[in-house]
Design an enzyme around this catalytic site. Structure first.
Site, PDB file in Angstrom:
ATOM      1  N   GLU A 178      19.351  24.698  52.546  1.00 24.50           N
ATOM      2  CA  GLU A 178      20.500  24.015  51.948  1.00 24.50           C
ATOM      3  C   GLU A 178      20.383  23.850  50.432  1.00 24.50           C
ATOM      4  O   GLU A 178      20.307  22.717  49.923  1.00 24.50           O
ATOM      5  CB  GLU A 178      20.696  22.634  52.601  1.00 24.50           C
ATOM      6  CG  GLU A 178      20.919  22.692  54.093  1.00 24.50           C
ATOM      7  CD  GLU A 178      21.233  21.329  54.705  1.00 24.50           C
ATOM      8  OE1 GLU A 178      21.212  20.313  53.988  1.00 24.50           O
ATOM      9  OE2 GLU A 178      21.516  21.271  55.914  1.00 24.50           O
ATOM     10  N   GLU A 229      20.543  24.506  61.971  1.00 24.64           N
ATOM     11  CA  GLU A 229      20.674  23.050  62.195  1.00 24.64           C
ATOM     12  C   GLU A 229      22.063  22.743  62.709  1.00 24.64           C
ATOM     13  O   GLU A 229      23.050  23.248  62.169  1.00 24.64           O
ATOM     14  CB  GLU A 229      20.534  22.255  60.890  1.00 24.64           C
ATOM     15  CG  GLU A 229      19.147  22.024  60.422  1.00 24.64           C
ATOM     16  CD  GLU A 229      19.104  21.167  59.159  1.00 24.64           C
ATOM     17  OE1 GLU A 229      19.990  20.315  58.966  1.00 24.64           O
ATOM     18  OE2 GLU A 229      18.175  21.393  58.373  1.00 24.64           O
TER      19      GLU A 229
HETATM   20  O1  IFM Z   1      18.409  15.480  57.922  1.00 23.33           O
HETATM   21  C1  IFM Z   1      19.157  16.473  57.315  1.00 23.33           C
HETATM   22  C2  IFM Z   1      18.333  17.711  57.075  1.00 23.33           C
HETATM   23  O2  IFM Z   1      17.184  17.448  56.337  1.00 23.33           O
HETATM   24  C3  IFM Z   1      19.133  18.755  56.338  1.00 23.33           C
HETATM   25  N1  IFM Z   1      20.419  18.963  56.972  1.00 23.33           N
HETATM   26  C4  IFM Z   1      21.197  17.845  57.368  1.00 23.33           C
HETATM   27  C5  IFM Z   1      20.356  16.862  58.149  1.00 23.33           C
HETATM   28  C6  IFM Z   1      21.203  15.640  58.559  1.00 23.33           C
HETATM   29  O3  IFM Z   1      21.704  15.010  57.433  1.00 23.33           O
END
Ligand code: IFM
Length: 458
Positions: free
Chosen positions: A163, A362
């Protein structure tokens, strides 16, 4: 509803969010140690000092993964465990921790998916400018080479960055994450150096051969489709600006070797100096990747906000305001539940950018979880959220997206950055006072999904 054979079902975590043991094994300080220890930056003053104590509970956590039946586990390496000052020779004790993790995964037939950078930059590099400095991109490639040299024979999936939008914009423009800057020009410079770091790391790792034979190298973006809040041209324009900063600013350089001109000219208009892009950088950034990781949580619904000026609210510098519709389900983060956006973004990558193998690296939701008097955590909301998103992913595959796996965020409840420990995303509940783990109902449901490689009828 079944998924292709060998579909990679897994769960994800990140180093600073779970490991704890910040002063052990020769680890140096990271920007998140500094930030979380700065009063007022993280809810309740929470820090990652102990987190889930995963560093000491490694075997127990590996057993939990095996119990769920995970086929893959995505984790990140803490750069300051490997190079405490951000450069120089490897700290062998740091590497040993990840060697034990990877060996433990392989003994349990779980595929390791390794992320090199999930936001814990060595503080020593921040002191020299962090991601606003080109040097950090060069140091990142060196660090990637050290980790690849140690683990490439046993880790098949390599993700350079997690990210980069969050690192760059929440960290440098809106001040919500480490290092806590509030300068959009710095966010653009950080974006470029993060992406350059990705390109240089890729080049370094590829030059070292492919000891695992079929090692796959990629990057992970958080992608959010952007929709106009109202049926108005001004809102459509605002959505285009948000899409530019949130999505195209990363997809265009990675897949087309160019930055979106509308985004750059907007920030030039605000006085940003964009001279950090040097000849040849974009060729490195756009070198082919073996897969793209997509983190998906929700769509941005956006209104034009001409009166807005740069503040800590994301997209204020674009004179755009994200709104959360009053109707519809929200997670404990206040995020809308919006599975259709997942189908949309996966199909968009294929249709507008590249028919590249995709992994959802994710997806998951925060729930107000608690252990009930019977000792269980009944997180029905998480089950129905995941069910809907798995179906949305399947729909994208039917529309041609080459999706090969899905990592649920997260294996464990953990340190949710500026929200501290107040938000729980885990398949497994963590009692932070004692470290006790309690698998939630969703973890049993997920075991069944994995076991039958699909979902029951809805
Ligand atoms: O916890 C975070 C993660 O570190 C990166 N993506 C989003 C998740 C939830 O906010």
């Amino acid at each position: 509803m079944t998924f292709p054979e060998n579909f990679l079902w897994g769960a994800a975590t990140a180093s600073y969010q779970i490991e704890g043991a910040v002063n052990e094994g020769g680890r140096g300080p990271s920007i998140w140690d500094t930030f979380s220890h700065t009063p007022g930056k993280v809810l309740h003053g929470d820090t990652g000092d102990t987190a889930c104590d995963h560093y000491h509970r490694l075997e127990e956590d590996l057993d939990l993964m095996a119990e769920i039946g995970l086929k893959a586990y995505r984790f990140s390496v803490a750069w300051p465990r490997i190079q405490p000052d951000g450069s120089g020779p490897a700290n062998e004790k740091g590497l040993d921790f990840y060697r034990r993790l990877v060996d433990g995964l392989r003994q349990r037939s779980i595929e390791p998916m390794l992320t090199l950078y999930h936001w814990d930059l060595p503080q020593a590099l921040q002191d020299r400018g962090g991601w606003t400095s080109r040097e950090t991109a060069e140091r990142f490639a060196e660090y990637a080479g050290v980790v690849y040299g140690a683990l490439s024979g046993s880790v098949p999936f390599w993700i350079t960055l997690n990210e980069p939008w969050v690192s760059a914009w929440l960290g440098h423009a809106y001040g919500i994450h480490a290092p806590g800057l509030k300068d959009p020009g710095a966010a653009l410079s950080a974006t470029h150096h993060l992406l350059l770091g990705h390109g240089l790391a890729l080049e370094r790792m590829r030059s070292m051969g492919n000891p695992g034979d079929d090692n796959q190298l990629g990057a992970t973006l958080n992608l959010h489709p952007a929709l106009p809040g109202r049926d108005r041209d001004a809102d459509r324009e605002a959505a285009r600006r948000v899409d530019g900063q949130a999505n195209r600013l990363y997809l265009d350089p990675l897949f087309r070797g160019e930055y979106p001109e509308d985004v750059f000219s907007h920030y030039r208009g605000l006085g940003a100096d964009l001279s950090f892009v040097e000849d040849g950088d974009l060729d490195k950034i756009s070198a082919p990747i073996d897969f793209l990781g997509v983190n998906y949580y929700f769509r941005h619904v956006v209104r034009d906000a001409p009166e807005e000026s740069h503040s800590e609210v994301p997209f204020s510098d674009l004179r755009a305001r994200p709104i959360v519709p009053h109707t519809g389900e929200k997670t404990a983060m206040g995020w809308p539940v919006d599975p259709e956006g997942l189908t949309e973004i996966l199909v968009r990558v294929k249709e507008e950018y590249a028919d590249v193998p995709l992994y959802v690296t994710e997806n998951g939701r925060a729930v107000h979880d608690y252990v009930d008097p019977e000792g269980s955590v009944d997180d029905e909301e998480r089950i129905s959220y995941l069910d809907a998103h798995f179906r949305a992913a399947r729909a994208a595959m039917e529309r041609g997206a080459d999706l090969r796996g899905y990592m649920v965020w997260s294996l464990l409840d953990n340190f949710e950055w500026a929200e501290g420990y107040s938000k729980r995303f885990g398949l497994v509940f963590v009692d932070y006072g004692t470290g006790r783990r309690v698998p939630k109902a969703s973890s049993r449901w997920y075991s069944e999904v994995i076991g039958r490689n699909g979902l029951g009828s809805s």
